[in-house]
Design a protein around this motif. Sequence first.
Motif, PDB file in Angstrom:
ATOM      1  N   GLY A 114      -6.491 -33.953  13.994  1.00  0.00           N
ATOM      2  CA  GLY A 114      -6.253 -33.894  15.490  1.00  0.00           C
ATOM      3  C   GLY A 114      -4.946 -32.978  15.593  1.00  0.00           C
ATOM      4  N   ILE A 115      -4.211 -33.652  16.600  1.00  0.00           N
ATOM      5  CA  ILE A 115      -2.857 -32.934  17.154  1.00  0.00           C
ATOM      6  C   ILE A 115      -1.806 -33.376  16.181  1.00  0.00           C
ATOM      7  CG2 ILE A 115      -2.030 -35.011  18.218  1.00  0.00           C
ATOM      8  CD1 ILE A 115      -2.141 -31.315  19.890  1.00  0.00           C
ATOM      9  N   ILE A 116      -1.812 -34.407  15.294  1.00  0.00           N
ATOM     10  CA  ILE A 116      -0.818 -34.707  14.200  1.00  0.00           C
ATOM     11  C   ILE A 116      -1.128 -33.692  13.016  1.00  0.00           C
ATOM     12  CG2 ILE A 116      -0.037 -36.244  12.834  1.00  0.00           C
ATOM     13  CD1 ILE A 116      -0.967 -38.420  14.761  1.00  0.00           C
ATOM     14  N   SER A 220     -15.990 -26.262  20.308  1.00  0.00           N
ATOM     15  CA  SER A 220     -15.056 -27.314  21.060  1.00  0.00           C
ATOM     16  C   SER A 220     -13.743 -27.305  20.584  1.00  0.00           C
ATOM     17  CB  SER A 220     -15.836 -28.528  21.308  1.00  0.00           C
ATOM     18  OG  SER A 220     -15.915 -29.108  20.100  1.00  0.00           O
ATOM     19  N   ALA A 221     -13.219 -26.687  19.638  1.00  0.00           N
ATOM     20  CA  ALA A 221     -11.725 -26.750  19.303  1.00  0.00           C
ATOM     21  C   ALA A 221     -10.678 -26.803  20.395  1.00  0.00           C
ATOM     22  CB  ALA A 221     -11.545 -25.635  18.341  1.00  0.00           C
ATOM     23  N   THR A 222      -9.815 -27.768  20.232  1.00  0.00           N
ATOM     24  CA  THR A 222      -8.884 -27.963  21.277  1.00  0.00           C
ATOM     25  C   THR A 222      -7.527 -27.843  20.570  1.00  0.00           C
ATOM     26  OG1 THR A 222     -10.149 -29.567  22.176  1.00  0.00           O
ATOM     27  CG2 THR A 222      -8.041 -29.491  22.966  1.00  0.00           C
ATOM     28  N   SER A 223      -6.962 -28.721  19.754  1.00  0.00           N
ATOM     29  CA  SER A 223      -5.602 -28.835  19.281  1.00  0.00           C
ATOM     30  C   SER A 223      -5.120 -27.576  18.446  1.00  0.00           C
ATOM     31  CB  SER A 223      -5.414 -29.832  18.174  1.00  0.00           C
ATOM     32  OG  SER A 223      -6.070 -31.311  18.865  1.00  0.00           O
ATOM     33  N   ALA A 224      -5.826 -27.077  17.552  1.00  0.00           N
ATOM     34  CA  ALA A 224      -5.283 -25.793  16.850  1.00  0.00           C
ATOM     35  C   ALA A 224      -5.310 -24.510  17.853  1.00  0.00           C
ATOM     36  CB  ALA A 224      -6.434 -25.653  15.834  1.00  0.00           C
ATOM     37  N   PRO A 225      -5.991 -24.269  18.726  1.00  0.00           N
ATOM     38  CA  PRO A 225      -5.825 -23.020  19.450  1.00  0.00           C
ATOM     39  C   PRO A 225      -4.851 -23.253  20.396  1.00  0.00           C
ATOM     40  CG  PRO A 225      -8.305 -23.401  19.344  1.00  0.00           C
ATOM     41  CD  PRO A 225      -7.461 -24.620  18.660  1.00  0.00           C
ATOM     42  N   LEU A 226      -4.557 -24.611  20.793  1.00  0.00           N
ATOM     43  CA  LEU A 226      -3.571 -24.976  21.677  1.00  0.00           C
ATOM     44  C   LEU A 226      -2.156 -24.813  21.014  1.00  0.00           C
ATOM     45  CD1 LEU A 226      -4.453 -27.874  23.789  1.00  0.00           C
ATOM     46  CD2 LEU A 226      -3.576 -25.969  24.913  1.00  0.00           C
ATOM     47  N   LEU A 227      -2.095 -25.168  19.858  1.00  0.00           N
ATOM     48  CA  LEU A 227      -0.717 -25.122  19.224  1.00  0.00           C
ATOM     49  C   LEU A 227      -0.529 -23.942  18.312  1.00  0.00           C
ATOM     50  CD1 LEU A 227      -0.546 -28.924  17.735  1.00  0.00           C
ATOM     51  CD2 LEU A 227       0.468 -27.773  19.770  1.00  0.00           C
ATOM     52  N   THR A 409     -16.790 -33.528  24.621  1.00  0.00           N
ATOM     53  CA  THR A 409     -15.971 -34.531  25.300  1.00  0.00           C
ATOM     54  C   THR A 409     -15.549 -34.118  26.412  1.00  0.00           C
ATOM     55  OG1 THR A 409     -15.185 -35.279  23.005  1.00  0.00           O
ATOM     56  CG2 THR A 409     -13.775 -35.805  24.916  1.00  0.00           C
ATOM     57  N   THR A 410     -15.383 -32.593  26.528  1.00  0.00           N
ATOM     58  CA  THR A 410     -14.791 -31.924  27.766  1.00  0.00           C
ATOM     59  C   THR A 410     -15.924 -32.305  28.876  1.00  0.00           C
ATOM     60  OG1 THR A 410     -15.751 -29.870  26.849  1.00  0.00           O
ATOM     61  CG2 THR A 410     -13.377 -30.383  26.696  1.00  0.00           C
ATOM     62  N   LEU A 411     -17.063 -32.241  28.689  1.00  0.00           N
ATOM     63  CA  LEU A 411     -18.098 -32.201  29.844  1.00  0.00           C
ATOM     64  C   LEU A 411     -18.075 -33.473  30.114  1.00  0.00           C
ATOM     65  CD1 LEU A 411     -20.422 -30.748  31.295  1.00  0.00           C
ATOM     66  CD2 LEU A 411     -21.841 -31.374  29.556  1.00  0.00           C
ATOM     67  N   ASP A 509      -8.150 -34.749  22.826  1.00  0.00           N
ATOM     68  CA  ASP A 509      -9.338 -34.319  23.552  1.00  0.00           C
ATOM     69  C   ASP A 509      -9.880 -34.824  24.847  1.00  0.00           C
ATOM     70  OD1 ASP A 509      -9.099 -32.820  21.506  1.00  0.00           O
ATOM     71  OD2 ASP A 509     -11.231 -32.945  20.772  1.00  0.00           O
ATOM     72  N   MET A 510      -9.950 -36.327  24.697  1.00  0.00           N
ATOM     73  CA  MET A 510     -10.485 -37.107  25.932  1.00  0.00           C
ATOM     74  C   MET A 510      -9.064 -37.541  26.997  1.00  0.00           C
ATOM     75  SD  MET A 510     -12.645 -38.500  27.926  1.00  0.00           S
ATOM     76  CE  MET A 510     -14.050 -38.613  27.130  1.00  0.00           C
ATOM     77  N   SER A 511      -8.036 -37.978  25.908  1.00  0.00           N
ATOM     78  CA  SER A 511      -6.945 -38.238  26.573  1.00  0.00           C
ATOM     79  C   SER A 511      -6.308 -37.446  27.621  1.00  0.00           C
ATOM     80  CB  SER A 511      -5.984 -38.900  25.673  1.00  0.00           C
ATOM     81  OG  SER A 511      -6.508 -39.720  24.549  1.00  0.00           O
ATOM     82  N   VAL A 512      -6.055 -35.984  27.193  1.00  0.00           N
ATOM     83  CA  VAL A 512      -5.618 -35.203  28.072  1.00  0.00           C
ATOM     84  C   VAL A 512      -6.077 -34.912  29.452  1.00  0.00           C
ATOM     85  CG1 VAL A 512      -6.775 -33.079  27.218  1.00  0.00           C
ATOM     86  CG2 VAL A 512      -4.391 -32.864  27.988  1.00  0.00           C
ATOM     87  N   PHE A 513      -7.403 -35.277  29.565  1.00  0.00           N
ATOM     88  CA  PHE A 513      -7.957 -35.295  30.890  1.00  0.00           C
ATOM     89  C   PHE A 513      -7.920 -36.451  31.693  1.00  0.00           C
ATOM     90  CE2 PHE A 513     -10.285 -31.949  28.448  1.00  0.00           C
ATOM     91  CZ  PHE A 513     -10.307 -30.884  28.976  1.00  0.00           C
ATOM     92  N   MET A 514      -7.832 -37.563  31.097  1.00  0.00           N
ATOM     93  CA  MET A 514      -7.947 -38.805  31.681  1.00  0.00           C
ATOM     94  C   MET A 514      -6.798 -39.589  31.834  1.00  0.00           C
ATOM     95  SD  MET A 514     -11.313 -38.394  31.981  1.00  0.00           S
ATOM     96  CE  MET A 514     -12.319 -40.062  31.974  1.00  0.00           C
TER      97      MET A 514
END
Length: 571
Positions: A114-116, A220-227, A409-411, A509-514
């Motif tokens: 993930g993000i790490i 549903s890629a999140t971390s790599a595109p963000l960083l 997860t986003t949905l 992925d879930m934490s950033v929304f909630m």
Amino acid sequence: MKKKKMKFDSGQLPKYLIYAFFVWFILSCLVIPNINTIFTVFFENGEFTLEPLQKLLSSEKAMKSLRNSCILAPALSVTVGFVGISLVLITEYFDIRGARMLRIGYMTTLIYGGIILVSGYKFIYGNNGFLTNIFAKVIPNFPTDWFQGFWAVLFVMTFACTSNHMIFLRNAMRAVDFQTVEAAQNMGASQIRILLRVVLPVLTPSLLAVTILTFITGLSATSAPLLIGGNDFQTITPMILTFSKTVNSRPLAALLALFLGIATILLLTVMMKIEKRGHYMSISKVKTTIRKQKIRNPIINVLVHIYAYILFLIYVLPVVLIVLFSFTDAKTIATRKLSLSAFTLDNYKTILTEASAYRPFIVSVIYSLLSAVAVAILVLMACRIIQKNKNKASAALEYGLLIPWLLPTTLIAIGLITTYNTPRFWMFNKILTGTSVIMFIGYVIIKIPFTLRMTKAAFFSLDDSLEDAARSLGAKGFYTFRRVILPIVLPTVLAIFALNFNGLLGDYDMSVFMYHPLNQPLGVYIKSLTDAQTNADNSALSFVYAVLMMIISGTVVYFVYGRGDKTKVKK
């Protein structure tokens, strides 16, 4: 004649309460939020509207994110498939020197991700990265911003997403019957022909399954595109995150999430059809385990060894540098120059002594622990019902709990946010959005499907005669479950509990929304530390967090996989 009065059996009350709880949970947490997402998108003030769709189609950023995801997903499926199959062949099929060490290196993605993981690759290859600085000194006019965009995202995710291959495809390789390989060798077949016509067909069902899962991961890629995606390569999920931050654009976020949901459902439907076709099986009566094959061609043998160790370096280098730089000061991290004089334990002291530093870690540990416990208890009850009652109600319970498996997860996050931003009577008229409770619910939801499938397999592998014997001795249902059934399935339950805890600890992925602003979890906090404007002290903290999580994750992986392998060897 006097009519017999119906007596209420108080002993059945706990069972009815459990049934009522599952009905409430499935409806309020899994069904209603997702239905509400559809209404949020296509209904405004009670009237049907296509305005969000029109806005989406006219949004250049949104359409570009859709295109980028549709490009990344198939490309990732090809690259991960190639590298993943290579890893399994190197460690399990071919006789490669140092295979045990190589296997440990290839499995590092099981202890951090993930993000790490993305932040580790960014530290090495990004602007002012460790290797980027070396390249800039060696190569004149070397562009320091080279590691961003599509190719950077594809590179990082290729090596981040081979975990499924190292678990599932490796197990499938061990199921290959060596007698079939020997038979092909006796018939004069070449090594390539045996690999393509005998070995790979056995791996095909598992390979197709992990390929579809990789495709979904790419969508549903999140971390790599963000960083490291930069401004030119943002995918759907980061765009959903951007749209979800404002009330006016939330319908667009929900619509993008629906697109992900539909794509996921279609792909998982394909995967389930593949599973129903069955697996290639050996017809020999006595199976023999696969023996590692020596590569006969000396040139190819050397090339394969070089390739294997290049992959090893790519996997291990981020881990090694993260550990080393976690013991250095801010100046060393800023300059990316290692030296013994810069060695310090101050970073670890900061994490252990300053509340602002250790609070995100404590928050994640508590949330992950409570969520993993809740999922374990919930699924244990569900599996017991499914095992004992083979009827439509138990089937509905199983399918209901598998709903999150069909949705990204986003949905799920968008559904919970948009549904519970107002009081609902079935949630005791409480607003959950923005509270500490909603992230706990989200964590539980996303871990139910995997836990259910694995725990159910453990339940259905039980010998029914054990329970029959306990019943014949007069043992009641709950006593039998507690003293006979639970001890047998407990090792599986504890292993899944450990993996769930491990996966949630650094969730982004879930934490950033909630997440609640006052209870920032570790994944979100690490993301804030890896931003471009962050200072070297913050980078040092992110390295320490990464090391601590790798220690925890490595311990979990050892107890789940390492001890199991030793047990098999002893037997």
